[in-house]
Design an enzyme around this catalytic site. Structure first.
Site: not given
Length: 131
Positions: A96-97
Site C-alpha cells: 500500500c502507501r
C-alpha cells in the site's frame, strides 16, 4: 467484612494487570501487522512470480503502481480473492502507501487460510529499493 476488604484490595491490581496485558497485546498486534516489509524479500518474491496486489484505493493505484500489480482495495481483499478463486497457497505480495493497509490485508487473508502472503510495505519504499 474481611472478604469485601480483600476484594477491594485485589481489584486495582487486577485492573492494572489487565491494562498491562491489553497494552502488550496491542503492541504485538501492531508488530504483526508491520511484519515483513523487507524490500529485498519483496522483490525476490515478485521476481519469483508472486501475485502482486496493491491494496490502496483505485485513485492511488491510478497515480502509480508496481509493474504487473492488480488493484484490490484492502476492504475488499477477502471477497475479491474468493471471487477470483485465488489458490490459498499462491504466493502473494500485498502493498500500500505505508505498509499499514497491506498489513491489515495480510492478516485478513491469513485469517481466511491463505498461507503464502507477504506484506511488501509501502509503494514509495519499494520503488526506491527496486533492483
Amino acid at each position: 467484612m474481611s472478604n469485601a476488604f480483600n476484594l477491594q484490595q485485589k481489584r486495582p491490581k487486577t485492573m492494572l494487570w489487565l491494562l498491562g496485558l491489553s497494552v502488550l497485546l496491542m503492541m504485538f498486534s501492531a508488530l504483526a501487522m508491520a511484519a515483513d516489509q523487507d524490500p529485498k524479500v519483496t522483490w525476490q518474491k515478485i521476481e519469483a512470480g508472486a501475485l502482486v496486489v496493491d491494496v490502496r484505493t483505485p485513485g492511488e493505484f491510478a497515480q502509480g503502481h508496481l509493474p504487473n500489480a492488480i488493484n484490490i482495495p484492502y476492504e475488499q481483499i477477502n471477497t475479491e480473492f474468493a471471487n477470483k478463486q485465488i489458490a490459498k497457497d499462491r504466493s502473494v505480495v500485498v502493498y500500500c502507501r505505508s505498509g499499514n493497509r497491506s498489513g491489515i490485508a495480510n492478516q485478513m487473508l491469513v485469517s481466511e487460510g491463505y498461507t503464502n502472503v507477504y506484506n511488501g510495505g509501502g509503494y514509495q519504499m519499494l520503488m526506491s529499493k527496486q533492483h
